[in-house]
Design a protein around this motif. Sequence first.
Motif, PDB file in Angstrom:
ATOM      1  N   VAL A 267     -43.563  11.755 -45.387  1.00  0.00           N
ATOM      2  CA  VAL A 267     -43.322  10.376 -45.835  1.00  0.00           C
ATOM      3  C   VAL A 267     -42.165   9.760 -45.055  1.00  0.00           C
ATOM      4  O   VAL A 267     -42.235   8.614 -44.607  1.00  0.00           O
ATOM      5  CB  VAL A 267     -43.037  10.340 -47.353  1.00  0.00           C
ATOM      6  N   ASN A 268     -41.087  10.536 -44.865  1.00  0.00           N
ATOM      7  CA  ASN A 268     -39.923  10.025 -44.130  1.00  0.00           C
ATOM      8  C   ASN A 268     -40.258   9.763 -42.660  1.00  0.00           C
ATOM      9  O   ASN A 268     -39.772   8.789 -42.070  1.00  0.00           O
ATOM     10  CB  ASN A 268     -38.754  11.005 -44.237  1.00  0.00           C
ATOM     11  N   ILE A 269     -41.091  10.625 -42.073  1.00  0.00           N
ATOM     12  CA  ILE A 269     -41.526  10.403 -40.683  1.00  0.00           C
ATOM     13  C   ILE A 269     -42.316   9.099 -40.597  1.00  0.00           C
ATOM     14  O   ILE A 269     -42.125   8.299 -39.677  1.00  0.00           O
ATOM     15  CB  ILE A 269     -42.373  11.588 -40.184  1.00  0.00           C
ATOM     16  N   ALA A 270     -43.194   8.874 -41.584  1.00  0.00           N
ATOM     17  CA  ALA A 270     -43.994   7.642 -41.600  1.00  0.00           C
ATOM     18  C   ALA A 270     -43.094   6.415 -41.728  1.00  0.00           C
ATOM     19  O   ALA A 270     -43.304   5.398 -41.046  1.00  0.00           O
ATOM     20  CB  ALA A 270     -45.001   7.682 -42.748  1.00  0.00           C
ATOM     21  N   LYS A 271     -42.076   6.498 -42.576  1.00  0.00           N
ATOM     22  CA  LYS A 271     -41.147   5.378 -42.744  1.00  0.00           C
ATOM     23  C   LYS A 271     -40.387   5.104 -41.453  1.00  0.00           C
ATOM     24  O   LYS A 271     -40.187   3.944 -41.067  1.00  0.00           O
ATOM     25  CB  LYS A 271     -40.164   5.675 -43.875  1.00  0.00           C
ATOM     26  N   ASP A 272     -39.949   6.166 -40.780  1.00  0.00           N
ATOM     27  CA  ASP A 272     -39.220   5.997 -39.516  1.00  0.00           C
ATOM     28  C   ASP A 272     -40.109   5.335 -38.462  1.00  0.00           C
ATOM     29  O   ASP A 272     -39.667   4.448 -37.724  1.00  0.00           O
ATOM     30  CB  ASP A 272     -38.730   7.350 -38.999  1.00  0.00           C
ATOM     31  N   LEU A 273     -41.357   5.760 -38.398  1.00  0.00           N
ATOM     32  CA  LEU A 273     -42.296   5.176 -37.431  1.00  0.00           C
ATOM     33  C   LEU A 273     -42.586   3.717 -37.772  1.00  0.00           C
ATOM     34  O   LEU A 273     -42.727   2.871 -36.876  1.00  0.00           O
ATOM     35  CB  LEU A 273     -43.592   5.985 -37.400  1.00  0.00           C
ATOM     36  N   ALA A 274     -42.660   3.421 -39.069  1.00  0.00           N
ATOM     37  CA  ALA A 274     -42.892   2.032 -39.481  1.00  0.00           C
ATOM     38  C   ALA A 274     -41.708   1.155 -39.109  1.00  0.00           C
ATOM     39  O   ALA A 274     -41.876   0.008 -38.686  1.00  0.00           O
ATOM     40  CB  ALA A 274     -43.143   1.982 -40.990  1.00  0.00           C
ATOM     41  N   ALA A 275     -40.489   1.703 -39.262  1.00  0.00           N
ATOM     42  CA  ALA A 275     -39.284   0.945 -38.909  1.00  0.00           C
ATOM     43  C   ALA A 275     -39.249   0.621 -37.417  1.00  0.00           C
ATOM     44  O   ALA A 275     -38.708  -0.400 -37.000  1.00  0.00           O
ATOM     45  CB  ALA A 275     -38.035   1.726 -39.318  1.00  0.00           C
TER      46      ALA A 275
ATOM     47  N   GLU B 135     -44.234   1.336 -34.992  1.00  0.00           N
ATOM     48  CA  GLU B 135     -45.284   2.155 -34.407  1.00  0.00           C
ATOM     49  C   GLU B 135     -46.466   2.389 -35.348  1.00  0.00           C
ATOM     50  O   GLU B 135     -47.529   2.836 -34.929  1.00  0.00           O
ATOM     51  CB  GLU B 135     -44.709   3.495 -33.941  1.00  0.00           C
ATOM     52  N   LEU B 136     -46.264   2.129 -36.638  1.00  0.00           N
ATOM     53  CA  LEU B 136     -47.377   2.173 -37.582  1.00  0.00           C
ATOM     54  C   LEU B 136     -47.096   1.205 -38.720  1.00  0.00           C
ATOM     55  O   LEU B 136     -45.976   0.714 -38.875  1.00  0.00           O
ATOM     56  CB  LEU B 136     -47.656   3.591 -38.098  1.00  0.00           C
ATOM     57  N   ILE B 137     -48.121   0.916 -39.493  1.00  0.00           N
ATOM     58  CA  ILE B 137     -47.999  -0.026 -40.608  1.00  0.00           C
ATOM     59  C   ILE B 137     -48.275   0.715 -41.903  1.00  0.00           C
ATOM     60  O   ILE B 137     -49.282   1.407 -42.043  1.00  0.00           O
ATOM     61  CB  ILE B 137     -48.995  -1.192 -40.460  1.00  0.00           C
TER      62      ILE B 137
ATOM     63  N   GLY C 101     -53.604  -2.183 -50.190  1.00  0.00           N
ATOM     64  CA  GLY C 101     -53.502  -2.826 -48.912  1.00  0.00           C
ATOM     65  C   GLY C 101     -53.058  -4.281 -48.983  1.00  0.00           C
ATOM     66  O   GLY C 101     -53.051  -4.977 -47.969  1.00  0.00           O
ATOM     67  N   ASP C 102     -52.689  -4.799 -50.160  1.00  0.00           N
ATOM     68  CA  ASP C 102     -52.311  -6.196 -50.270  1.00  0.00           C
ATOM     69  C   ASP C 102     -50.927  -6.483 -49.718  1.00  0.00           C
ATOM     70  O   ASP C 102     -50.650  -7.573 -49.241  1.00  0.00           O
ATOM     71  CB  ASP C 102     -52.331  -6.642 -51.746  1.00  0.00           C
ATOM     72  N   ASP C 103     -50.019  -5.521 -49.804  1.00  0.00           N
ATOM     73  CA  ASP C 103     -48.647  -5.756 -49.411  1.00  0.00           C
ATOM     74  C   ASP C 103     -48.215  -4.760 -48.367  1.00  0.00           C
ATOM     75  O   ASP C 103     -48.360  -3.564 -48.540  1.00  0.00           O
ATOM     76  CB  ASP C 103     -47.695  -5.631 -50.627  1.00  0.00           C
ATOM     77  N   GLU C 104     -47.645  -5.248 -47.290  1.00  0.00           N
ATOM     78  CA  GLU C 104     -47.105  -4.367 -46.271  1.00  0.00           C
ATOM     79  C   GLU C 104     -45.650  -4.052 -46.619  1.00  0.00           C
ATOM     80  O   GLU C 104     -44.886  -4.944 -46.972  1.00  0.00           O
ATOM     81  CB  GLU C 104     -47.155  -5.040 -44.907  1.00  0.00           C
ATOM     82  N   LEU C 105     -45.286  -2.786 -46.554  1.00  0.00           N
ATOM     83  CA  LEU C 105     -43.912  -2.395 -46.784  1.00  0.00           C
ATOM     84  C   LEU C 105     -43.184  -2.370 -45.465  1.00  0.00           C
ATOM     85  O   LEU C 105     -43.602  -1.689 -44.535  1.00  0.00           O
ATOM     86  CB  LEU C 105     -43.841  -1.003 -47.441  1.00  0.00           C
ATOM     87  N   VAL C 106     -42.078  -3.095 -45.364  1.00  0.00           N
ATOM     88  CA  VAL C 106     -41.304  -3.142 -44.140  1.00  0.00           C
ATOM     89  C   VAL C 106     -40.013  -2.382 -44.363  1.00  0.00           C
ATOM     90  O   VAL C 106     -39.264  -2.683 -45.279  1.00  0.00           O
ATOM     91  CB  VAL C 106     -40.989  -4.607 -43.738  1.00  0.00           C
ATOM     92  N   TYR C 107     -39.747  -1.404 -43.520  1.00  0.00           N
ATOM     93  CA  TYR C 107     -38.533  -0.606 -43.650  1.00  0.00           C
ATOM     94  C   TYR C 107     -37.605  -0.900 -42.495  1.00  0.00           C
ATOM     95  O   TYR C 107     -38.009  -1.103 -41.394  1.00  0.00           O
ATOM     96  CB  TYR C 107     -38.873   0.899 -43.662  1.00  0.00           C
TER      97      TYR C 107
END
Length: 345
Positions: free
Chosen positions: A320-328, A331-333, A339-345
């Motif tokens: 989960v933390n790797i996914a959050k880092d990649l989203a920040a 590199e991924l969404i 799927g209604d809300d995108e989380l932005v970190y």
Amino acid sequence: MSAGALVVQQGAEDRELVGPERVAVLLLALGEQYGSPIWDRLDDMEVKQVSTAMAKLGPVTGDMLNELFVDFVTALTSKGAVMGNYDSTERLLQSFLPKDRVSTIMEEIRGPAGRNMWEKLSNVQETVLANYLKNEYPQTVAVVLSKIRSDHASRVLGILPEDFALEVVNRMLRMDAVQKDVLDKVEQTLRVEFMSNLSHTTRRDSHELMAEIFNNFDRQTEARFITALEEENRDSADKIKTLMFTFDDLGKLDTGSVQTLLRNVEKDLLSVALKGANESVREFFFSNMSTRAAALLEEDMAAMGPIRLRDVDEAQGTMVNIAKDLAAKGELIIMKNNGDDELVY
């Protein structure tokens, strides 16, 4: 929670925890890793009071621990439950401390985390910092960006108006060593004009804070406290569950995002994480691999035999933390809530 930090005794008689006892139980439950920052903020008298209560605590039952944590979560998430605020704290401190000392203390309480001004600025959201700096002289901005972390400075520069940003870059290239009196003046201006105003406008939502705390619970502890909180304060429990991002939410990633995640996760970590995943999440990851890769992963998981739930929770939390880092990094969404809300970190 740290294993062995707090012994919850079954069969003992329930009793009401009062005063320092409540603090002692919380700190024991948090353990050394998470409790240490709190101990550091206690003065000598508070340390003595809590330590004395801790030494005389005696048995703590599961019901006592549940009640204490529910009270704690409810107090943080219920509007108006916590009566203290920044203004009342500042007024109290001013009644017995010098004004400059109070300003320093309140800055530490209100401002972003950091030991000094430049560390604090590095923790301010780049859009907020850029919005302030765009109205300053380019030379001042050059000084500020030369003192904060380079990765943060690059994001701030990217937001500033292009011509202004280019002027700042040129100033930074030509800048000699900044004299101490100039640096002190810039720092004082930032402290008075920016950080003090920032503290009044960026109050973090308590439900977001609790969602992060709950995300770090193991699944059994999370389920226990969510269930207990639902009985006491269902609205807050629902808000926290909505804000939480869990391993199961990785099953909502689009094809490109899950491929990116798989490229950044070690095979052994993935095996442990999926070993304890529900069937739908496991199949989701298998369907995004080649047939051969999925078969080999299934063989590895079968060869593991029984594994500890704690190890599964740790592996899933790491993913989960790797996914959050990649989203920040863009590199991924990450998507939640169908799927209604995108989380932005």
